[in-house]
Design a protein around this motif. Structure first.
Motif, PDB file in Angstrom:
ATOM      1  N   SER A  91     -90.832  31.541  42.601  1.00 31.94           N
ATOM      2  CA  SER A  91     -90.098  30.343  42.207  1.00 31.94           C
ATOM      3  C   SER A  91     -89.724  29.512  43.430  1.00 31.94           C
ATOM      4  O   SER A  91     -89.833  28.281  43.424  1.00 31.94           O
ATOM      5  CB  SER A  91     -88.844  30.753  41.436  1.00 31.94           C
ATOM      6  OG  SER A  91     -88.040  29.650  41.177  1.00 31.94           O
ATOM      7  N   TYR A  92     -89.291  30.181  44.496  1.00 35.51           N
ATOM      8  CA  TYR A  92     -88.937  29.483  45.733  1.00 35.51           C
ATOM      9  C   TYR A  92     -90.158  28.739  46.295  1.00 35.51           C
ATOM     10  O   TYR A  92     -90.051  27.583  46.722  1.00 35.51           O
ATOM     11  CB  TYR A  92     -88.392  30.459  46.777  1.00 35.51           C
ATOM     12  CG  TYR A  92     -88.234  29.818  48.129  1.00 35.51           C
ATOM     13  CD1 TYR A  92     -87.142  28.992  48.407  1.00 35.51           C
ATOM     14  CD2 TYR A  92     -89.197  29.996  49.124  1.00 35.51           C
ATOM     15  CE1 TYR A  92     -87.010  28.369  49.637  1.00 35.51           C
ATOM     16  CE2 TYR A  92     -89.063  29.382  50.353  1.00 35.51           C
ATOM     17  CZ  TYR A  92     -87.971  28.565  50.607  1.00 35.51           C
ATOM     18  OH  TYR A  92     -87.856  27.947  51.830  1.00 35.51           O
ATOM     19  N   LYS A  95     -90.876  25.602  44.276  1.00 35.20           N
ATOM     20  CA  LYS A  95     -89.907  24.532  44.555  1.00 35.20           C
ATOM     21  C   LYS A  95     -90.164  23.913  45.921  1.00 35.20           C
ATOM     22  O   LYS A  95     -90.096  22.693  46.082  1.00 35.20           O
ATOM     23  CB  LYS A  95     -88.482  25.083  44.485  1.00 35.20           C
ATOM     24  CG  LYS A  95     -88.041  25.383  43.073  1.00 35.20           C
ATOM     25  CD  LYS A  95     -86.655  25.999  43.044  1.00 35.20           C
ATOM     26  CE  LYS A  95     -86.293  26.398  41.622  1.00 35.20           C
ATOM     27  NZ  LYS A  95     -85.020  27.128  41.567  1.00 35.20           N
ATOM     28  N   THR A  98     -93.279  21.725  45.741  1.00 33.57           N
ATOM     29  CA  THR A  98     -92.973  20.494  45.007  1.00 33.57           C
ATOM     30  C   THR A  98     -92.195  19.531  45.893  1.00 33.57           C
ATOM     31  O   THR A  98     -92.486  18.330  45.946  1.00 33.57           O
ATOM     32  CB  THR A  98     -92.189  20.809  43.720  1.00 33.57           C
ATOM     33  OG1 THR A  98     -93.021  21.612  42.870  1.00 33.57           O
ATOM     34  CG2 THR A  98     -91.795  19.539  42.986  1.00 33.57           C
ATOM     35  N   HIS A  99     -91.215  20.054  46.611  1.00 32.78           N
ATOM     36  CA  HIS A  99     -90.406  19.210  47.503  1.00 32.78           C
ATOM     37  C   HIS A  99     -91.275  18.585  48.601  1.00 32.78           C
ATOM     38  O   HIS A  99     -91.189  17.383  48.863  1.00 32.78           O
ATOM     39  CB  HIS A  99     -89.276  20.043  48.124  1.00 32.78           C
ATOM     40  CG  HIS A  99     -88.432  19.274  49.072  1.00 32.78           C
ATOM     41  ND1 HIS A  99     -87.508  18.342  48.674  1.00 32.78           N
ATOM     42  CD2 HIS A  99     -88.397  19.287  50.434  1.00 32.78           C
ATOM     43  CE1 HIS A  99     -86.934  17.802  49.733  1.00 32.78           C
ATOM     44  NE2 HIS A  99     -87.447  18.362  50.816  1.00 32.78           N
TER      45      HIS A  99
END
Length: 116
Positions: A91-92, A95, A98-99
């Motif tokens: 999950s990290y 994210k 995506t960032h």
């Protein structure tokens, strides 16, 4: 992170791929193919000793492609289950990719511009 890429202000996809190749010290190729991937996946990164290959579906958008390239830039490795279709990032990692992809798209608009 983006400073390390050394991209010119008007960078396009070819510039980003060249920067990744330079940083990783190996050939980097993007291949659009008809591949069978899980519905939420549009690409898979295959790293070898001499080259990196990003294989993407024929329908992968520039935004999806940039997200997959962000995983490569960040050096994310994937976890494998016994079933190849369940290759996942944490999950990290999702994210973070995506960032970074959003940041690159805002800083370098040509990265997500459709080719004419």
């Amino acid at each position: 992170m983006t400073q390390r890429l050394g991209l010119p202000p008007n960078a396009g996809l070819d510039d980003l791929v060249a920067a990744i190749s330079r940083i990783r010290g190996r050939v980097f190729e993007i291949r659009r193919m008809t591949v069978r991937l899980p519905p939420t996946r549009h690409g898979v990164w295959i790293a070898t000793d001499v080259a990196d290959h990003l294989v993407v579906t024929a329908v992968a958008t520039p935004t999806c492609l940039l997200h997959d390239l962000a995983h490569v830039i960040l050096g994310h490795t994937i976890t494998h289950s016994e079933i190849p279709q369940t290759i996942t990032y944490t999950s990290y990692q999702e994210k973070a990719a995506t960032h970074l992809a959003d940041h690159l798209a805002q800083t370098y608009p040509r990265l997500t511009a459709a080719k004419k």
